[in-house]
Design an enzyme around this catalytic site. Structure first.
Site, PDB file in Angstrom:
ATOM      1  N   THR A 107      64.989  48.701  87.792  1.00 52.42           N
ATOM      2  CA  THR A 107      65.378  47.389  88.329  1.00 52.42           C
ATOM      3  C   THR A 107      66.825  47.111  87.980  1.00 52.42           C
ATOM      4  O   THR A 107      67.337  47.581  86.950  1.00 52.42           O
ATOM      5  CB  THR A 107      64.567  46.242  87.703  1.00 52.42           C
ATOM      6  N   ASP A 108      67.478  46.321  88.797  1.00 57.48           N
ATOM      7  CA  ASP A 108      68.732  45.736  88.343  1.00 57.48           C
ATOM      8  C   ASP A 108      68.353  44.811  87.174  1.00 57.48           C
ATOM      9  O   ASP A 108      67.193  44.426  87.023  1.00 57.48           O
ATOM     10  CB  ASP A 108      69.407  44.957  89.483  1.00 57.48           C
ATOM     11  N   TRP A 109      69.329  44.493  86.329  1.00 60.57           N
ATOM     12  CA  TRP A 109      69.032  43.770  85.097  1.00 60.57           C
ATOM     13  C   TRP A 109      68.489  42.365  85.418  1.00 60.57           C
ATOM     14  O   TRP A 109      69.170  41.583  86.076  1.00 60.57           O
ATOM     15  CB  TRP A 109      70.299  43.707  84.233  1.00 60.57           C
TER      16      TRP A 109
END
Ligand code: NAG
Ligand code: NAG
Ligand code: NAG
Length: 749
Positions: A274-276
């Site tokens: 995932t993106d952060w």
């Protein structure tokens, strides 16, 4: 400190590529999965969760960490930004950004940039590079992060992405292609940013990109096909929603489009991270097929995300256990694939990874990626007759308090623009500004320099310009990631005009100086109408975002050591309204949505479909020499039989002879465009090949384009990638999207 300004800089491709050692050995996915299965077989659920949920966020200097598991000698992994070089550490090179690299139209340079970058990640013991960026693609020219990638054309972006993956992974570093998928604006991308207060109204959901199927496949997913072909071991899912579901939580998008190998889907074998903070719920992300949740175990996002996923059964129930096994397997398989189980350096972010050779690669990308848009009466290169040089504009000068003075995310407003802001921002060991380099070079040429860095001191500008042989006017336009606002721009650009009064600066010079050279450091297109046709504006250069070697590269172009050969990797329109796609910035409700009603008609296809004449079309760029294409030499090979050829295999090739008709050596990025039969596409030409040829004066050489089966395919909902048989596909070869030099056609049986 190196005096890089005077570094000898004529390194050509052969000299540069010969400096790399042998590539690190890679394994096939089959071998990697087999090894990973054995390792995973020794782990319990908690250990598997440790592989699939970030640990130690904020404790070290890595953007993210995957935990170590001693009992199987798995040392853990460090994940670090970003696309212009190793971030958050010095002793690393800040390379030219994606937009500058794309403008080279040169596969070898695209590769070398990432190979050198990969060596820096490896030297520091960083396992996973959060690069390349191949989305945002650039649906709208205002979107804040377009510059990190390779421009709005999916073919060019795909090649740029694939070469970047090869470069990074040939050094044994895992490449993470991002952001999957249709992440086309910054504003409203993330709810917590809105809470922090950047956005206009309160939102409860990230923006949804509502993308029709063909546009999704043919534009936004297309470059991901290339990076998967190149062996990418990781993909990052995006913040925003796609058709109402979070990118990282959409079974259709992750398990379906990305991972499935059926029905024209992409068959990705590595891990999805995932993106952060992009997963609203770790359990939902896991169920959808996302493998690693970042940043993981911090309080803010609802306790340990992995534990949460385990406790609500998404990962531990019967179905969940299978999902957890698969996720852990993919992480470890990526590690084996890139050979990180053997001899990968230990983590030390301070370790010096810079070399003069890497700086030379950065310079070569800049000189070959600088776009010359105007050059009346050969105003450039500067000659010995130029004795008095005026330099104007804050963009020529240093960043006032030092190149790293604008914080971790490089949210600078002032000084020369070398890179955008955000996690793609880079950390400078040094930044050679244009003025510094021009002063040094001018001294060696027996010329003098006077400068005015205050953009608004018009009296001084007039005084200094009055007796100059040439006036170099520096202007800029910035953008970045939505995590910060600069001058009221929340990542995305509010407008496409020059910042810091750039147009007024040029307007001040035009009545006084009759030899003006404009240099624009910009994240993408800017409106140049106020001055482009003025007879005193003799030359215009777009180096875009050159990174640390800004000035050292620019002087080589100005004085003609190197002939500029960049071409625009986007369309430069006459005004904002010429572009198709407006961003959403004033949503009144809680769940912003953007309908991609233009379908596949973005950038040059939009201009063509609407009959809008751009100022400079996609693929345009001048040279200090001239080239002639010999239409009589156009040859199109007999295509192979469609069913005999895989989607990624070459179906036919096209050749044309090009001659350097001027008096200096130069390079020409020749381009191939295909218009589909009307059965397949509504309208428009599609870039489907480019080849950059280097030619001495009078020399003739062939540009060669190899067209893959995918390059003549279109997305047919329900049956996948399809081709049209028995009808003409029109082939156009030229110097840009509009400058067609030869035409032909091809049909498939
Ligand atoms: C997604 O939204 C677009 C635009 O509203 C629509 O054309 C398309 O069919 C939708 N796709 C899916 C899978 O729902
Ligand atoms: C850069 O590398 C040198 C040599 O390894 C080291 O002594 C120095 O501390 C490093 N500097 C930084 C800021 O990391
Ligand atoms: C465009 O935005 C820049 C940066 O915020 C600003 O300096 C400039 O004045 C704006 N231009 C116009 C025409 O509003």
């Amino acid at each position: 400190m190196l005096s890089l300004v005077t570094l000898a800089l004529s390194a050509n491709h052969e000299d540069l590529s010969s400096q790399f050692g042998p590539a690190q050995p890679q394994r096939t996915w089959e071998e990697s999965y087999a090894l990973a299965k054995t390792l995973i077989g020794k782990l319990n659920s908690i250990e598997k969760i440790r592989l699939t949920t970030g640990v130690g966020f904020g404790l070290g200097k890595c953007a993210g960490n995957i935990g170590k598991i001693d009992k199987v000698d798995f040392p853990g992994m460090c994940l670090q930004d970003g696309p212009v070089g190793v971030r958050k550490t010095q002793n690393a090179t800040v390379y030219p950004a994606g937009v500058t690299t794309a403008a080279t139209f040169d596969r070898e340079l695209m590769y070398m940039r990432s190979r050198a970058m990969g060596l820096e990640y490896r030297t520091k013991g960083i396992n996973v590079a959060l690069a390349p960026a191949i989305g945002a693609l650039g649906r709208s020219p205002n979107a804040g992060r377009n510059w990190e990638g390779f421009g709005p054309d999916p073919y060019l972006c795909g090649i740029g992405g694939a070469e970047s993956v090869r470069g990074l992974q040939d050094e044994g570093v895992i490449a993470t292609a991002k952001h999957w998928v249709a992440n086309e604006q910054e504003r409203y991308r993330l709810v917590i940013e809105n809470i922090i207060g950047f956005n206009s109204g309160p939102i409860l959901y990230s923006i949804s990109s509502n993308v029709p199927p063909r546009a999704l496949r043919e534009l936004y997913e297309w470059p991901f096909i290339d990076i998967i072909e190149a062996g990418a071991a990781s993909v990052m899912c995006a913040y925003q929603r796609v058709n109402g579901t979070y990118s990282c939580e959409s079974e259709e998008i992750i398990k379906g489009h990305l991972k499935s190998d059926k029905n024209g889907n992409l068959g990705f074998k590595g891990f999805v991270v995932t993106d952060w903070f992009a997963a609203s719920l770790a359990s939902k992300a896991s169920t959808a097929g996302t493998d690693v949740v970042m940043p993981g175990d911090i309080g803010l996002m609802g306790a340990a995300a992995g534990t949460q996923a385990a406790s609500d059964g998404a990962l531990t129930g019967e179905k969940g256990a299978t999902r957890l096994d698969e996720a852990a397997l993919r992480v470890v398989a990526a590690w084996y694939k890139t050979g990180q189980d053997k001899g990968f350096p230990s983590l030390d972010l301070e370790r010096d990874a810079t070399t003069e050779f890497h700086a030379q690669i950065a310079q070569r990308i800049n000189t070959d990626g600088t776009v010359l848009l105007k050059n009346t009466n050969k105003a450039l290169p500067l000659t010995k007759k130029i004795k008095k040089i005026g330099v104007f504009g804050s963009d020529a000068g240093p960043i006032p308090k030092g190149p790293n003075s604008c914080g971790e995310f490089h949210t600078c407003r002032d000084g020369t623009l070398a890179v955008g802001w955000g996690s793609g921002g880079g950390t400078f060991e040094y930044l050679i500004d244009p003025l510094q380099a021009i002063e040094e070079r001018a001294a060696a040429e027996g010329a003098t320099v006077e400068s005015v860095l205050n953009d608004f001191d018009y009296k001084k500008i007039r005084e200094v310009a009055a007796d100059k042989d040439v006036c170099l006017a520096f202007i800029q336009s910035r953008s970045g990631e939505g995590l910060a606002a600069v001058d009221g721009n929340v990542g995305d650009r509010n407008n496409l005009t020059a910042w810091h009064g750039g147009d007024a600066l040029i307007a001040t010079l035009t009545p006084i100086c009759d030899n003006i050279v404009v240099v624009a450091h910009t994240v993408g297109p800017i409106v140049v109408e106020p001055w482009i046709e003025h007879p005193n504006v003799k030359a215009v250069l777009f180096p875009h975002l050159p990174g640390q070697e800004s000035g050292s590269s620019l002087v080589q172009t100005l004085w003609g050591d190197v002939n500029p050969s960049g071409k625009l990797p986007y369309t430069l329109g006459k005004k904002q309204d010429d572009y198709c796609c407006k961003l959403i910035s004033d949503w009144a409700g809680f769940a912003p949505e953007q309908d991609f009603t233009e379908g596949t008609n973005i950038d040059y296809r939009w201009f063509a479909a609407k009959g809008i004449t751009p100022r400079f079309e996609f693929g345009f760029g001048l040279s200090y020499t001239t080239f002639a294409y010999d239409a009589s030499t156009l040859s199109i090979s007999t295509p192979k039989v469609l069913p005999d050829v895989g989607l990624e295999d070459v179906l036919f090739s096209v050749e044309i002879e090009i001659e350097n008709t001027g008096d200096v050596e130069g390079k020409e990025a020749a381009q191939l465009y295909i218009t589909y039969p009307s059965e397949a596409k509504d309208s428009g030409r599609w870039l489907r090949g480019f080849d950059k040829v280097k030619l001495a004066p009078g020399e003739k050489k062939k540009a060669i384009f190899e067209v893959r089966k995918r390059d003549v395919s279109y997305w047919k909902e329900g049956s996948g990638w399809a081709q049209v048989t028995g009808k003409d596909y029109e082939i156009q070869v030229g110097a840009s999207e509009r400058d067609v030099k030869a035409k032909g056609s091809v049909r498939f049986a």
